[in-house]
Design an enzyme around this catalytic site. Structure first.
Site, short mmCIF file in Angstrom:
data_model
loop_
_atom_site.label_atom_id
_atom_site.label_comp_id
_atom_site.label_asym_id
_atom_site.label_seq_id
_atom_site.Cartn_x
_atom_site.Cartn_y
_atom_site.Cartn_z
N ARG A 42 39.87 59.58 62.78
CA ARG A 42 39.04 58.41 62.56
C ARG A 42 37.79 58.64 63.42
O ARG A 42 37.85 59.36 64.43
CB ARG A 42 39.75 57.14 63.00
CG ARG A 42 40.97 56.81 62.17
CD ARG A 42 41.67 55.57 62.74
NE ARG A 42 42.83 55.22 61.94
CZ ARG A 42 44.08 55.59 62.21
NH1 ARG A 42 44.34 56.32 63.29
NH2 ARG A 42 45.07 55.23 61.43
N LYS A 67 44.97 52.27 66.13
CA LYS A 67 45.74 51.40 65.24
C LYS A 67 47.25 51.55 65.47
O LYS A 67 48.03 51.57 64.52
CB LYS A 67 45.39 51.66 63.78
CG LYS A 67 43.95 51.35 63.44
CD LYS A 67 43.73 51.45 61.95
CE LYS A 67 42.32 51.04 61.61
NZ LYS A 67 42.09 51.01 60.17
N HIS A 136 35.20 58.89 57.54
CA HIS A 136 36.56 58.60 57.09
C HIS A 136 36.92 59.41 55.85
O HIS A 136 38.10 59.66 55.58
CB HIS A 136 36.75 57.10 56.83
CG HIS A 136 38.15 56.65 57.05
ND1 HIS A 136 38.71 56.53 58.31
CD2 HIS A 136 39.13 56.31 56.18
CE1 HIS A 136 39.96 56.12 58.20
NE2 HIS A 136 40.24 55.99 56.93
N ARG A 139 38.89 62.33 56.93
CA ARG A 139 40.30 61.99 57.20
C ARG A 139 41.08 62.03 55.88
O ARG A 139 42.16 62.61 55.81
CB ARG A 139 40.38 60.61 57.85
CG ARG A 139 41.80 60.16 58.16
CD ARG A 139 41.76 58.91 59.04
NE ARG A 139 43.06 58.28 59.19
CZ ARG A 139 44.02 58.69 60.01
NH1 ARG A 139 43.82 59.78 60.76
NH2 ARG A 139 45.16 58.06 60.10
N HIS A 162 49.87 57.83 60.98
CA HIS A 162 50.08 56.56 60.27
C HIS A 162 51.34 55.88 60.77
O HIS A 162 52.41 56.50 60.79
CB HIS A 162 50.22 56.79 58.76
CG HIS A 162 48.96 57.16 58.09
ND1 HIS A 162 48.93 57.93 56.96
CD2 HIS A 162 47.66 56.86 58.36
CE1 HIS A 162 47.68 58.11 56.56
NE2 HIS A 162 46.90 57.47 57.40
#
Length: 193
Positions: A42, A67, A136, A139, A162
């Site tokens: 990111r 995140k 992004h 990514r 993730h």
């Protein structure tokens, strides 16, 4: 009108890497682009990279995901290590060289998110990428490239950090190559497993 594509293809990334070699700050921009793609960063993760996250001797990079993602250690590829060495050689003579930030501006400060967006957009334009490029997209390009290589969805999830696999399945669900070998396993004389 079809929706705009939200990722870059591996060929477009290659074209952008070639464009990075022929602009101002070629060592920094090439290294930044290459690492963004290979590690699926990111923009803030890339911006926050520090020299202390790197170990060229061990060939590893500590990835601090945002995140609430998984923080991991990634191996450095040989071509990546060379790109990092070239950038570090230039970086040593810059203002701010005594700081721990990996990617510096000409003023010796860490690159801002906005400047990273500008660099990626500019490299996309110079490479004549059909869609407006932003960080992004690299990514996503990483996720699709890993899926194209046949990498397991769970491994891609861990690699990209993730927390929820729902964010990962977009890469493997749209890859028709994953079905190529479904029935290529051993069969008996009647054609059944």
């Amino acid at each position: 009108m079809p929706p705009k594509r939200k990722y870059l293809t591996a060929a477009e990334v290659e074209d952008m890497l070639a464009a990075a070699k022929n602009n101002s700050s070629p060592e920094r921009n090439y290294c930044l682009l290459y690492m963004s793609f290979i590690h699926g960063f990111r923009v803030t993760e890339l911006r926050n990279l520090q020299l202390s996250d790197l170990s060229l001797k061990e060939g590893s990079l500590r990835i601090n995901r945002l995140k609430q993602g998984f923080c991991t250690i990634h191996p450095l590829l040989e071509e990546e290590k060379e790109a990092i060495r070239l950038w570090l050689d230039v970086r040593r003579s810059m203002r701010g060289a005594d700081s721990d930030w990996l990617f510096l501006s000409r003023q010796g400060k860490p690159l801002t998110r906005q400047r990273i967006y500008q660099i990626i957009r500019m490299l996309g334009e110079r490479a004549r990428v059909e869609v407006p490029s932003h960080p992004h997209m690299l990514r996503h390009a990483c996720g699709f490239a890993l899926a194209d290589r046949g990498i397991d969805t769970r491994l891609i999830q861990d690699y990209l950090g993730h927390k929820n696999i729902r964010h990962t399945v977009r890469y493997t669900a749209s890859n028709p190559a994953r079905f190529r070998y479904v029935w290529a396993k051993k069969t008996n004389s009647k054609g059944y497993i």
